[in-house]
Design a protein around this motif. Structure first.
Motif, PDB file in Angstrom:
ATOM      1  N   THR A 120      -6.286  24.631   1.364  1.00 41.24           N
ATOM      2  CA  THR A 120      -5.589  25.919   1.484  1.00 41.24           C
ATOM      3  C   THR A 120      -6.271  26.880   2.451  1.00 41.24           C
ATOM      4  O   THR A 120      -5.783  27.997   2.649  1.00 41.24           O
ATOM      5  CB  THR A 120      -5.499  26.602   0.096  1.00 41.24           C
ATOM      6  N   GLU A 121      -7.388  26.465   3.047  1.00 38.08           N
ATOM      7  CA  GLU A 121      -8.181  27.394   3.857  1.00 38.08           C
ATOM      8  C   GLU A 121      -8.291  26.918   5.306  1.00 38.08           C
ATOM      9  O   GLU A 121      -7.954  25.771   5.635  1.00 38.08           O
ATOM     10  CB  GLU A 121      -9.572  27.550   3.248  1.00 38.08           C
ATOM     11  N   SER A 122      -8.809  27.772   6.153  1.00 34.83           N
ATOM     12  CA  SER A 122      -9.001  27.435   7.569  1.00 34.83           C
ATOM     13  C   SER A 122     -10.264  26.602   7.748  1.00 34.83           C
ATOM     14  O   SER A 122     -11.118  26.531   6.851  1.00 34.83           O
ATOM     15  CB  SER A 122      -9.107  28.713   8.398  1.00 34.83           C
ATOM     16  N   ASP A 123     -10.398  25.991   8.919  1.00 34.84           N
ATOM     17  CA  ASP A 123     -11.559  25.154   9.198  1.00 34.84           C
ATOM     18  C   ASP A 123     -12.849  25.944   9.268  1.00 34.84           C
ATOM     19  O   ASP A 123     -13.941  25.372   9.238  1.00 34.84           O
ATOM     20  CB  ASP A 123     -11.353  24.396  10.518  1.00 34.84           C
ATOM     21  N   SER A 124     -12.742  27.269   9.386  1.00 34.94           N
ATOM     22  CA  SER A 124     -13.958  28.096   9.457  1.00 34.94           C
ATOM     23  C   SER A 124     -14.624  28.241   8.093  1.00 34.94           C
ATOM     24  O   SER A 124     -15.791  28.641   8.013  1.00 34.94           O
ATOM     25  CB  SER A 124     -13.616  29.488  10.006  1.00 34.94           C
ATOM     26  N   VAL A 125     -13.901  27.927   7.037  1.00 32.90           N
ATOM     27  CA  VAL A 125     -14.440  28.021   5.681  1.00 32.90           C
ATOM     28  C   VAL A 125     -15.257  26.765   5.387  1.00 32.90           C
ATOM     29  O   VAL A 125     -14.879  25.654   5.780  1.00 32.90           O
ATOM     30  CB  VAL A 125     -13.284  28.168   4.657  1.00 32.90           C
ATOM     31  N   PRO A 126     -16.395  26.862   4.705  1.00 29.58           N
ATOM     32  CA  PRO A 126     -17.186  25.672   4.350  1.00 29.58           C
ATOM     33  C   PRO A 126     -16.340  24.625   3.618  1.00 29.58           C
ATOM     34  O   PRO A 126     -15.447  24.975   2.835  1.00 29.58           O
ATOM     35  CB  PRO A 126     -18.279  26.238   3.439  1.00 29.58           C
ATOM     36  N   ARG A 127     -16.608  23.363   3.879  1.00 28.37           N
ATOM     37  CA  ARG A 127     -15.776  22.267   3.377  1.00 28.37           C
ATOM     38  C   ARG A 127     -15.580  22.320   1.867  1.00 28.37           C
ATOM     39  O   ARG A 127     -14.479  22.043   1.365  1.00 28.37           O
ATOM     40  CB  ARG A 127     -16.402  20.914   3.756  1.00 28.37           C
ATOM     41  N   HIS A 128     -16.630  22.645   1.127  1.00 28.71           N
ATOM     42  CA  HIS A 128     -16.531  22.645  -0.331  1.00 28.71           C
ATOM     43  C   HIS A 128     -15.746  23.840  -0.870  1.00 28.71           C
ATOM     44  O   HIS A 128     -15.521  23.931  -2.073  1.00 28.71           O
ATOM     45  CB  HIS A 128     -17.932  22.613  -0.964  1.00 28.71           C
ATOM     46  N   SER A 129     -15.315  24.734   0.032  1.00 27.55           N
ATOM     47  CA  SER A 129     -14.560  25.912  -0.412  1.00 27.55           C
ATOM     48  C   SER A 129     -13.154  25.951   0.187  1.00 27.55           C
ATOM     49  O   SER A 129     -12.515  27.000   0.197  1.00 27.55           O
ATOM     50  CB  SER A 129     -15.317  27.190  -0.024  1.00 27.55           C
ATOM     51  N   ARG A 130     -12.676  24.797   0.650  1.00 31.16           N
ATOM     52  CA  ARG A 130     -11.353  24.759   1.276  1.00 31.16           C
ATOM     53  C   ARG A 130     -10.258  24.247   0.344  1.00 31.16           C
ATOM     54  O   ARG A 130      -9.076  24.425   0.626  1.00 31.16           O
ATOM     55  CB  ARG A 130     -11.376  23.843   2.508  1.00 31.16           C
ATOM     56  N   ILE A 131     -10.631  23.616  -0.737  1.00 34.95           N
ATOM     57  CA  ILE A 131      -9.661  22.924  -1.577  1.00 34.95           C
ATOM     58  C   ILE A 131      -9.272  23.786  -2.778  1.00 34.95           C
ATOM     59  O   ILE A 131     -10.133  24.422  -3.410  1.00 34.95           O
ATOM     60  CB  ILE A 131     -10.235  21.574  -2.071  1.00 34.95           C
ATOM     61  N   SER A 132      -7.983  23.795  -3.075  1.00 36.11           N
ATOM     62  CA  SER A 132      -7.479  24.494  -4.255  1.00 36.11           C
ATOM     63  C   SER A 132      -6.665  23.523  -5.101  1.00 36.11           C
ATOM     64  O   SER A 132      -6.122  22.530  -4.598  1.00 36.11           O
ATOM     65  CB  SER A 132      -6.602  25.686  -3.851  1.00 36.11           C
ATOM     66  N   ALA A 133      -6.584  23.811  -6.396  1.00 37.92           N
ATOM     67  CA  ALA A 133      -5.778  23.018  -7.324  1.00 37.92           C
ATOM     68  C   ALA A 133      -4.509  23.788  -7.646  1.00 37.92           C
ATOM     69  O   ALA A 133      -4.559  24.971  -7.984  1.00 37.92           O
ATOM     70  CB  ALA A 133      -6.563  22.734  -8.602  1.00 37.92           C
ATOM     71  N   ILE A 134      -3.362  23.101  -7.540  1.00 37.15           N
ATOM     72  CA  ILE A 134      -2.072  23.756  -7.738  1.00 37.15           C
ATOM     73  C   ILE A 134      -1.224  22.898  -8.680  1.00 37.15           C
ATOM     74  O   ILE A 134      -1.088  21.687  -8.478  1.00 37.15           O
ATOM     75  CB  ILE A 134      -1.338  23.954  -6.400  1.00 37.15           C
ATOM     76  N   ILE A 135      -0.650  23.515  -9.699  1.00 35.17           N
ATOM     77  CA  ILE A 135       0.183  22.801 -10.668  1.00 35.17           C
ATOM     78  C   ILE A 135       1.604  22.689 -10.125  1.00 35.17           C
ATOM     79  O   ILE A 135       2.258  23.695  -9.827  1.00 35.17           O
ATOM     80  CB  ILE A 135       0.192  23.535 -12.023  1.00 35.17           C
ATOM     81  N   VAL A 136       2.072  21.440  -9.999  1.00 32.87           N
ATOM     82  CA  VAL A 136       3.407  21.169  -9.461  1.00 32.87           C
ATOM     83  C   VAL A 136       4.216  20.389 -10.490  1.00 32.87           C
ATOM     84  O   VAL A 136       3.906  19.224 -10.763  1.00 32.87           O
ATOM     85  CB  VAL A 136       3.327  20.368  -8.148  1.00 32.87           C
ATOM     86  N   PRO A 137       5.260  20.989 -11.088  1.00 34.38           N
ATOM     87  CA  PRO A 137       6.150  20.209 -11.953  1.00 34.38           C
ATOM     88  C   PRO A 137       6.745  19.049 -11.162  1.00 34.38           C
ATOM     89  O   PRO A 137       7.132  19.211  -9.991  1.00 34.38           O
ATOM     90  CB  PRO A 137       7.223  21.219 -12.366  1.00 34.38           C
ATOM     91  N   THR A 138       6.820  17.876 -11.771  1.00 36.43           N
ATOM     92  CA  THR A 138       7.240  16.682 -11.029  1.00 36.43           C
ATOM     93  C   THR A 138       8.727  16.681 -10.689  1.00 36.43           C
ATOM     94  O   THR A 138       9.163  15.834  -9.908  1.00 36.43           O
ATOM     95  CB  THR A 138       6.883  15.414 -11.807  1.00 36.43           C
ATOM     96  N   ASP A 139       9.498  17.598 -11.267  1.00 36.37           N
ATOM     97  CA  ASP A 139      10.914  17.694 -10.903  1.00 36.37           C
ATOM     98  C   ASP A 139      11.146  18.715  -9.783  1.00 36.37           C
ATOM     99  O   ASP A 139      12.294  19.041  -9.458  1.00 36.37           O
ATOM    100  CB  ASP A 139      11.779  18.042 -12.120  1.00 36.37           C
TER     101      ASP A 139
END
Length: 395
Positions: free
Chosen positions: A178-197
């Motif tokens: 969810t972040e730009s390449d300027s952000v440290p690698r370990h701080s670029r990932i987010s968890a998002i809940i997606v209903p499967t439908d």
């Protein structure tokens, strides 16, 4: 014998009832359950109802969310029995435990209210979209799936696979960049809940794996999937920490179940050795078989004590990462070795579906890959020990 070797009090009574249920009711139905048809579904539903009647349902879930409230260390004793059958988790409601705890720790009040009660009750199942075919699954900082925030909506595009249970799940926790390449690698990932439908969430296929076709591992594509901004699980950019918080306890859960599988294979091996006559004597009278039995018992016992120690450290709030790293690769090796020896003692019979061993052997091979391959756990554990030799578990 120490207090950690065997359960005591209420837990001892629970483990006795769990053993009676798994060995007496679940294992005899495995020939039906493996068929993946209407009869298997009906039988699993019956077993789940039976587990609830016996007060054996969701024992490891916290009491405040409707579970049995069994502490983590005590749950080892239960889960090694549950693990005697590959269908044990489904039968007693512990299959979604990792995801329930992840949601309980990191979810908003609304997310908890919507998903936790039906998960604990066994009415819905979760899934996790973490692994991707284009990048190394053992390094989640390389995730290529992208999620862009457009006003109050996340727009997600990506490609996942080995998304276990995705076709049966009510939602998928998708890990995305969810972040730009300027952000440290370990701080670029987010968890998002997606209903499967959700439109754009596509089950591409069930991935054929090691004799399972269909399997419960799925390839998933997300094309312009739109979910509200409130679907974020935990803090933005903190998905790596959310994933590790799920995977750490999950690896101990795996090791608990592997104990049950190995113990069952050991028992089958001893039974065969004590009854099979060949070349002038029972197999149990032959030196090579003695080695198989003794080495299997030693490896199981060592893995069990290591698993109990890791669970104790987690319960005590200690840094348990080294302990988990050690049991993950050691337990996987132990599981393979014991089942392999059991097959050898059974000879040609061990290669057939007339015993559970050939299926157990295929399942055991997964253990060296999922939730991090052996090589990564050895590497990361060795690095921690080299930085701090005094962090060894026995010091």
């Amino acid at each position: 014998m120490t207090t950690m070797d065997r359960p005591e009090g209420h837990i001892a009574e629970l483990t006795a009832r769990m053993r009676e249920f798994i060995d007496g009711e679940v294992i005899p139905q495995e020939p039906v359950l493996i068929r993946d048809d209407a009869a298997a579904t009906a039988e699993l539903d019956r077993l789940r109802t039976r587990a609830k009647e016996l007060d054996l349902w969701a024992l490891g879930h916290p009491a405040e969310i409707g579970g049995g409230g069994v502490p983590f260390l005590d749950f080892v004793y239960l889960n090694e029995i549950i693990g005697r059958s590959e269908f044990g988790q489904l039968a007693v409601g512990s299959v979604s435990m990792q995801d329930t705890l992840m949601l309980y720790r990191h979810g908003t009040e609304e997310q908890r209210r919507r998903w936790i009660p039906p998960m604990v009750a066994g009415d819905v199942l979760p899934s996790v979209g973490l692994t991707e075919p284009e990048v190394a699954g053992s390094d989640p900082t390389l995730i290529a799936t992208r999620a862009e925030l457009d006003g109050d909506t996340w727009i997600i595009n990506g490609h996942k696979w080995f998304t276990t249970g995705a076709a049966q799940a009510a939602y998928c926790t998708v890990f995305a960049n969810t972040e730009s390449d300027s952000v440290p690698r370990h701080s670029r990932i987010s968890a998002i809940i997606v209903p499967t439908d959700t439109p754009g969430f596509e089950i591409v296929r069930s991935i054929p794996t090691m004799g399972h076709d269909p399997s419960d591992h799925y390839e998933v594509r997300l094309t312009d999937v739109r979910v509200p901004a409130e679907a974020l699980l935990g803090e933005r950019g903190k998905g790596f920490a959310v994933a590790q918080d799920r995977l750490g306890p999950g690896r101990i859960f795996h090791c608990m179940r592997w104990l049950g599988q190995a113990q069952r294979a050991y028992e089958l091996m001893c039974e065969r050795a004590n009854t099979r006559y060949a070349h002038g004597s029972l197999l149990a009278e032959k030196g090579e078989i003695h080695r198989y039995i003794a080495e299997s018992a030693a490896e199981i016992h060592a893995a069990r004590l290591m698993t109990l120690d890791a669970a104790r450290a987690m319960d005590a709030g200690e840094d348990y990462r080294i302990r988990v790293g050690l049991i993950k690769f050691w337990g996987a090796r132990m599981l393979h070795n014991v089942i392999d020896r059991a097959i050898q003692v059974h000879g040609a019979l061990g290669l057939t579906a007339d015993t559970p061993l050939e299926r157990m052997y295929r399942q055991a091979r997964y253990a060296r890959v999922y939730d991090g391959p052996d090589e990564v756990h050895r590497m990361s554990t060795a690095r921690r020990l080299l930085r701090s030799p005094e962090a060894a578990p026995w010091l």
